[in-house]
Design an enzyme around this catalytic site. Structure first.
Site, PDB file in Angstrom:
ATOM      1  N   GLU A 209       0.820  -1.215   0.000  1.00  0.00           N
ATOM      2  CA  GLU A 209       0.000   0.000   0.000  1.00  0.00           C
ATOM      3  C   GLU A 209       0.854   1.265   0.000  1.00  0.00           C
ATOM      4  O   GLU A 209       0.370   2.340   0.331  1.00  0.00           O
ATOM      5  CB  GLU A 209      -0.968   0.019   1.196  1.00  0.00           C
ATOM      6  CG  GLU A 209      -1.664  -1.298   1.490  1.00  0.00           C
ATOM      7  CD  GLU A 209      -2.578  -1.769   0.368  1.00  0.00           C
ATOM      8  OE1 GLU A 209      -2.713  -1.054  -0.635  1.00  0.00           O
ATOM      9  OE2 GLU A 209      -3.151  -2.861   0.490  1.00  0.00           O
ATOM     10  N   ASP A 348      -1.039  -0.628 -10.570  1.00  0.00           N
ATOM     11  CA  ASP A 348      -1.260  -2.049 -10.350  1.00  0.00           C
ATOM     12  C   ASP A 348      -1.136  -2.779 -11.682  1.00  0.00           C
ATOM     13  O   ASP A 348      -1.720  -2.354 -12.686  1.00  0.00           O
ATOM     14  CB  ASP A 348      -2.669  -2.298  -9.784  1.00  0.00           C
ATOM     15  CG  ASP A 348      -2.788  -1.910  -8.322  1.00  0.00           C
ATOM     16  OD1 ASP A 348      -1.788  -1.988  -7.593  1.00  0.00           O
ATOM     17  OD2 ASP A 348      -3.902  -1.524  -7.903  1.00  0.00           O
TER      18      ASP A 348
END
Length: 531
Positions: A209, A348
């Site tokens: 994260e 991502d």
């Protein structure tokens, strides 16, 4: 060969500085934990739509003698699934089922009254033919290249310097909220896991994260980590150079939001273009996605059929736009800081193919177009080696989540999970310490303890950052809570049996849970840092 082997375009058109594309590949552990709508299906969809095409793109570009193309983060939990025999068999079955569904679509002759335009027989047949061919290609590639898992493929790309590898801690915990002993253990074991699989030990990591707490750079330094990723606001928006953190030599690289958001942001980006395949619209009879976005406010039942030629033209437009964006950003940042600048775009991996069907094609074209337009492309390690590092900085507590702080993983919505994690970790570490001490008392050296290993394995799965993220974002929140509590229950059940002296029962429980959660086979509780 260097990353300059392939010509980088007209020197007169070149811009100063270096561009780095970073991809972060992550999914939670999904094997043996449900299939649909959340579970293994998520893994197989991402594998088919993103991971297979990514390997195809990188191998194609490597064959053109292109090197140092991207910095690729692969979390240990994804690597474990892509090498797991159960998952490999499941993926093969999924691809075959996809081909059967495509065959069904290609032979459809009727539709239900009121069927959407994309599910009308003629449109669906045309779509089904293309899907069948794509499924057939992926089945062939999977059989030829992936039979022994992903590690040999990634190792090949690392050996020939096509990519730089970023590692990370086991099971993707939110590190700032994690007990320091378990945090150190997870990171060291994660780096060792990557080295075992790929024969390359990552020097950089994608911190889960992009989460950071002051002082974490000390642990990184001790573990041999030389650089890590943060989000742009962590560097107060000045991402033009990597920055050593605190008094360490560990370099933080920030994601350039101006460039990254051009592709994908919380509100906009290329994948929302009307020509691209719509991620959310299904043909209910086949489970395929035959519609294009059509328009931002067009309901699913009114979306137009997918048109590959229209989508392909849009890809070219967005490649040109991105190249222009990078060129302008490099020129502007280099002028602002008075020296060649570094621009990092980070996403991502699953964006490219899973969420954005055309993403892999865009990626292949943009990695050719950037050097052709005079943009130097390299990795994060290249940036350090070539001096794209500025003055030291003190980073604030931060992440790449909403608000760029820790609220997604520590806010009121997930306070119960924060409490659960703390209780489970404390109890697990205490139990493991006692088990290992007992083993040491029996003689030297301390024997490996399978039960203690499984306790730590279930603990790490409990504290995965995915569960609070999914709850905070209301994305399969019930599944996320179920998974967190399931692994917490496993940890407690094994620990309670061991703590009460029922070693044989604890062994049976550990064996049972390991059949579902047997990832990270080299995990060894004896390497847990001392108190």
């Amino acid at each position: 060969m260097s990353h300059a082997d392939v010509a980088s375009g007209d020197e007169k058109n070149s811009v100063p500085g270096l561009f780095t594309l970073v991809l972060h590949t992550h999914l939670p552990w999904l094997a043996h934990h449900g299939r649909w709508p959340v579970g293994e299906e998520w893994l197989y969809q991402s594998w088919s739509a993103a991971y297979l095409p990514l390997i195809r793109v990188l191998r194609t570009l490597a064959a053109e003698n292109r090197r140092h193309l991207i910095t690729l983060g692969i979390t240990p939990v994804v690597a474990a699934q892509l090498d797991d025999p159960y998952c490999l068999q499941g993926m093969n079955h999924w691809l075959a089922n996809w081909q059967l569904r495509a065959l069904e679509a290609s032979t459809t002759r009727s539709s239900e009254p009121g069927a959407p335009p994309a599910s009308q027989p003629q449109a669906l047949r045309q779509f089904g033919v293309r899907e069948y061919e794509e499924a057939e290609r992926e089945l062939g590639e999977f059989d030829a290249l992936w039979r022994h898992g992903a590690s040999p493929l990634f190792r090949e790309l690392l050996d020939n310097q096509t990519i730089e590898l970023l590692g990370g801690p086991l099971a993707h915990p939110f590190q700032p909220l994690l007990n320091p002993r378990l945090r150190e253990f997870a990171l060291r074991e994660g780096l060792a896991d990557a080295h075992t699989r790929f024969a390359h030990r990552p020097s950089g990591i994608w911190a889960p994260e992009c989460a950071y707490a002051p002082g974490m750079e000390i642990g990184y330094d001790d573990a041999g980590v030389t650089h890590f990723m943060v989000d742009g606001p962590s560097l107060r928006g000045d991402t033009s150079l990597g920055r050593p953190v605190g008094g360490s030599d560990v370099v933080a690289f920030g994601r350039d939001l101006q460039v990254s958001y051009r592709v994908w942001s919380p509100k906009s980006g290329y994948p929302g273009h009307s020509a691209y395949r719509d991620f959310h619209t299904y043909d209910h009879a086949t489970g395929l996605k035959p519609a294009r976005v059509t328009g931002r406010n067009v309901p699913s039942d009114a979306k137009a059929p997918y048109d590959p030629a229209r989508a392909d033209a849009a890809v070219d437009v967005h490649v040109a736009d991105f190249v222009d964006t990078v060129r302008r950003r490099l020129a502007a940042e280099s002028e602002r800081i008075g020296r060649p600048a570094h621009v990092v775009a980070a996403f991502d991996t699953e964006l490219f193919g899973h969420w954005w069907y055309e993403g892999p094609v865009w990626l292949e074209r943009v990695l050719r177009a950037l050097p052709a337009a005079g943009v130097r492309v390299g990795t994060l390690s290249d940036a350090i080696a070539e001096g794209y590092v500025g003055a030291p900085v003190d980073l604030p507590p931060s992440s790449w989540g909403s608000g760029k702080d820790w609220q997604v993983w520590s806010g009121d919505q997930v306070a119960d999970l924060v409490q659960l994690n703390s209780e489970v970790v404390d109890a697990a570490l205490s139990t493991v310490d006692k088990a290992l001490a007992h083993g040491a008392a029996l003689g030297s050296p301390t024997p490996r303890d399978f039960v203690a290993d499984q306790i730590l394995r279930e603990t790490l799965l409990t504290v995965s950052s995915d569960w609070p993220f999914m709850v905070s974002k209301d994305s399969a929140a019930d599944y996320a809570r179920y998974r967190a509590h399931l692994h917490a229950h496993a940890t407690r059940e094994i620990s309670d049996a061991l703590a009460s002296g029922r070693r044989e029962h604890a062994q049976q429980l550990a064996d049972g849970w390991n059949r579902a959660d047997g990832l990270f086979g080299a995990l060894d509780a004896r390497r847990l840092p001392a108190t």
